[in-house]
Design a protein around this motif. Structure first.
Motif, mmCIF file in Angstrom:
data_model
loop_
_atom_site.group_PDB
_atom_site.id
_atom_site.type_symbol
_atom_site.label_atom_id
_atom_site.label_comp_id
_atom_site.label_asym_id
_atom_site.label_seq_id
_atom_site.Cartn_x
_atom_site.Cartn_y
_atom_site.Cartn_z
ATOM 1 N N ALA A 19 0.851 -1.213 0.000
ATOM 2 C CA ALA A 19 0.000 0.000 0.000
ATOM 3 C C ALA A 19 0.878 1.251 0.000
ATOM 4 N N ALA A 20 1.948 1.220 0.788
ATOM 5 C CA ALA A 20 2.839 2.397 0.861
ATOM 6 C C ALA A 20 3.632 2.554 -0.438
ATOM 7 N N ILE A 21 4.040 1.434 -1.046
ATOM 8 C CA ILE A 21 4.744 1.511 -2.343
ATOM 9 C C ILE A 21 3.816 2.119 -3.394
ATOM 10 N N ASN A 22 2.554 1.715 -3.360
ATOM 11 C CA ASN A 22 1.593 2.296 -4.311
ATOM 12 C C ASN A 22 1.460 3.802 -4.096
ATOM 13 N N ARG A 23 1.439 4.210 -2.842
ATOM 14 C CA ARG A 23 1.364 5.665 -2.551
ATOM 15 C C ARG A 23 2.621 6.364 -3.074
ATOM 16 N N PHE A 24 3.773 5.720 -2.870
ATOM 17 C CA PHE A 24 5.033 6.310 -3.345
ATOM 18 C C PHE A 24 5.009 6.476 -4.869
ATOM 19 N N ILE A 25 4.574 5.422 -5.566
ATOM 20 C CA ILE A 25 4.553 5.488 -7.045
ATOM 21 C C ILE A 25 3.655 6.640 -7.487
ATOM 22 N N ASP A 26 2.479 6.739 -6.853
ATOM 23 C CA ASP A 26 1.556 7.812 -7.229
ATOM 24 C C ASP A 26 2.163 9.188 -6.917
ATOM 25 N N GLN A 27 2.788 9.303 -5.751
ATOM 26 C CA GLN A 27 3.419 10.575 -5.371
ATOM 27 C C GLN A 27 4.573 10.933 -6.311
ATOM 28 N N ALA A 28 5.349 9.944 -6.699
ATOM 29 C CA ALA A 28 6.485 10.214 -7.594
ATOM 30 C C ALA A 28 5.977 10.690 -8.956
ATOM 31 N N LEU A 29 4.913 10.054 -9.453
ATOM 32 C CA LEU A 29 4.404 10.428 -10.776
ATOM 33 C C LEU A 29 3.657 11.760 -10.735
ATOM 34 N N TYR A 30 3.077 12.076 -9.575
ATOM 35 C CA TYR A 30 2.364 13.355 -9.400
ATOM 36 C C TYR A 30 3.332 14.489 -9.021
ATOM 37 N N TYR A 31 4.573 14.137 -8.670
ATOM 38 C CA TYR A 31 5.550 15.088 -8.099
ATOM 39 C C TYR A 31 4.989 15.629 -6.785
ATOM 40 N N GLY A 32 4.501 14.688 -5.987
ATOM 41 C CA GLY A 32 3.864 15.070 -4.730
ATOM 42 C C GLY A 32 4.851 15.305 -3.608
ATOM 43 N N LYS A 33 4.386 16.017 -2.594
ATOM 44 C CA LYS A 33 5.285 16.357 -1.480
ATOM 45 C C LYS A 33 5.442 15.221 -0.477
ATOM 46 N N ASP A 34 4.652 14.130 -0.640
ATOM 47 C CA ASP A 34 4.701 13.047 0.347
ATOM 48 C C ASP A 34 5.413 11.792 -0.153
ATOM 49 N N ALA A 42 6.807 2.374 3.646
ATOM 50 C CA ALA A 42 6.934 1.038 3.036
ATOM 51 C C ALA A 42 8.072 0.269 3.698
ATOM 52 N N ILE A 43 9.174 0.964 3.924
ATOM 53 C CA ILE A 43 10.340 0.316 4.551
ATOM 54 C C ILE A 43 10.023 -0.075 5.994
ATOM 55 N N ALA A 44 9.290 0.801 6.684
ATOM 56 C CA ALA A 44 8.906 0.489 8.075
ATOM 57 C C ALA A 44 7.995 -0.737 8.106
ATOM 58 N N ALA A 45 7.118 -0.868 7.106
ATOM 59 C CA ALA A 45 6.193 -2.004 7.067
ATOM 60 C C ALA A 45 6.912 -3.304 6.722
ATOM 61 N N ASP A 46 7.951 -3.212 5.890
ATOM 62 C CA ASP A 46 8.735 -4.404 5.555
ATOM 63 C C ASP A 46 10.199 -4.012 5.375
ATOM 64 N N PRO A 47 10.971 -4.075 6.460
ATOM 65 C CA PRO A 47 12.388 -3.663 6.380
ATOM 66 C C PRO A 47 13.231 -4.563 5.487
ATOM 67 N N THR A 48 12.667 -5.686 5.021
ATOM 68 C CA THR A 48 13.442 -6.579 4.137
ATOM 69 C C THR A 48 13.105 -6.359 2.661
ATOM 70 N N CYS A 49 12.237 -5.405 2.372
ATOM 71 C CA CYS A 49 11.803 -5.201 0.978
ATOM 72 C C CYS A 49 12.887 -4.432 0.203
ATOM 73 N N ALA A 50 13.581 -5.154 -0.673
ATOM 74 C CA ALA A 50 14.695 -4.543 -1.422
ATOM 75 C C ALA A 50 14.211 -3.411 -2.327
ATOM 76 N N LEU A 51 13.065 -3.619 -2.989
ATOM 77 C CA LEU A 51 12.596 -2.607 -3.938
ATOM 78 C C LEU A 51 12.265 -1.289 -3.219
ATOM 79 N N ALA A 52 11.662 -1.396 -2.039
ATOM 80 C CA ALA A 52 11.335 -0.177 -1.289
ATOM 81 C C ALA A 52 12.614 0.592 -0.962
ATOM 82 N N HIS A 53 13.657 -0.132 -0.575
ATOM 83 C CA HIS A 53 14.941 0.529 -0.294
ATOM 84 C C HIS A 53 15.529 1.168 -1.549
#
Ligand SMILES: [Fe+2]
Length: 415
Positions: A19-34, A42-53
């Motif tokens: 869910a957080a990765i999806n928010r990040f993708i949307d924010q990156a494409l929107y040039y959002g402040k969040d 995303a990293i806090a939810a899964d500290p082992t997620c390589a893609l999030a890092h």
């Protein structure tokens, strides 16, 4: 393994991370402040997620300053530690971001091309490929990397905005407008599509229409990051500059550009500097605004993130009277060329350094030196990146110097 909103597999079992990765993708494409908040969640939810890092590292690298580059490193290291069982796409993405961190831009681009060939839904890779092409002055490739994935993303307005900007930079203005309007019809909140319209209306001389049009969407930029918020207002200010309404330009500078800038952000600084310079080219007194910017440029002196940015910094520092800093920066640029990746070296050595000397000379009122330094590199300045609207500044500086040098020679001859 779960899938993100683009339908692409991510190596995580945590729904919260997706869910957080999806928010990040949307924010990156929107040039959002969040965007930063989202990817750290995303990293806090899964500290082992390589893609999030890897996404976090990419976010910090895109800030184009040395502090953020350092921030990117631990995220890349952790991504590597968790990379044994990740998917092919994630491995490729991690390689692309690692190459970027090593300033191997040509390697990063080749990998983003590979990712987007195999996984055309991956719009973050499309956006990052475009970003690199932008700063290499390669508009055709900037367009192609977005255009080639259109068939697989027919309903994605963000991609339409990316294609529209590429079309505009390739002078396909009618097609660019159609594409940007398609994006905005799908979602009014698409500031990058607005940005494409700002460019094409400026290119076509539709100044009054551009002001009305852009101002009618300005309410949708409130949640943008400071880069695109200030840059879209910069485009509006350029329209008023063309109308010679300099009071309005100064007002926009104070209210929406420097006032709303992240004062430490290179891209925000560049927009502000380029507007002050344009005002002075028209003989406008900009007051103490150079002095107000200059303290924030001190950390840029030995940074050399992008040659396009450096040409702005040396100008602003000269105007603010920091001649020692300018000397230090010009020397540091020389030293930088010895260390940099050979792929980028020529751009620095043969284009950026003479152009920087030319910009400094203009800021000092030494118009003969400006002409001597800028004239041989004018035709190659596009190779250090920036849009047409940003690049034209260097032409304007050159023309101003050529005219002023001629005027000085007439005065000298008559006296
Ligand atoms: Fe722009």
């Amino acid at each position: 393994m779960l899938k993100d909103a683009q339908g692409l597999v991510v190596t995580t079992e945590k729904a919260q991370a997706i869910a957080a990765i999806n928010r990040f993708i949307d924010q990156a494409l929107y040039y959002g402040k969040d965007a930063e908040t989202a990817i750290l969640q995303a990293i806090a939810a899964d500290p082992t997620c390589a893609l999030a890092h890897a996404y976090a590292a990419a976010y910090y690298l895109s800030q184009e300053n040395s502090k953020a580059w350092q921030q990117a490193q631990p995220y890349l290291q952790i991504a590597q530690q968790h990379s044994a069982k990740i998917t092919t796409r994630e491995k490729l993405y991690l390689q692309a971001i690692s190459a970027w961190a090593n300033q191997e831009i040509e390697v990063a681009i080749a990998i983003h091309e590979k990712i987007t060939n195999r996984f055309p839904q991956d719009l973050i890779s499309v956006q990052q490929g475009q970003y690199h092409y932008f700063y290499l002055g390669e508009p055709e490739k900037l367009l192609q990397i977005a255009q080639k994935v259109l068939p697989r993303n027919q309903e994605n307005h963000y991609l339409y905005g990316m294609v529209a900007f590429g079309l505009e930079q390739c002078n396909q203005l009618k097609a660019a407008e159609k594409m940007a309007l398609r994006a905005i019809a799908l979602n009014r909140y698409d500031p990058w599509a607005h940005h494409a319209i700002a460019h094409l209306m400026e290119t076509q001389g539709r100044v009054d229409e551009g002001i009305t049009w852009m101002e009618s969407f300005a309410d949708t930029w409130e949640n943008c990051n400071s880069m695109l918020y200030t840059h879209n207002w910069w485009h509006i200010a350029l329209y008023y500059w063309q109308l010679e309404n300099y009071q309005k330009v100064l007002q926009l500078y104070d209210r929406h550009i420097w006032e709303r800038a992240n004062k430490q952000s290179p891209k925000d600084q560049v927009s502000a500097i380029s507007l002050l310079l344009r005002l002075e080219l028209r003989g406008v007194n900009v007051g103490n605004r150079w002095e107000a910017i200059s303290p924030y440029l001190y950390s840029r002196i030995e940074e050399h993130a992008l040659p396009f940015q450096d040409l702005h910094y040396v100008y602003a520092l000269t105007k603010a009277g920091h001649h020692d800093w300018v000397k230090q920066m010009l020397q540091s640029m020389q030293y930088h060329t010895l260390r940099i990746n050979p792929f980028l070296r020529q751009r620095w050595l043969e284009v950026a350094i003479p152009a920087a000397r030319g910009m400094v000379a203009h800021a000092q009122g030494d118009f003969n030196t400006t002409v001597a330094e800028l004239k041989p590199v004018l035709s190659r300045l596009h190779t250090i990146g920036g849009s047409h609207a940003q690049q034209v500044l260097f032409q304007q500086v050159y023309q101003d110097a050529a005219f002023s040098a001629q005027k000085q020679s007439w005065i000298y001859a008559a006296s």
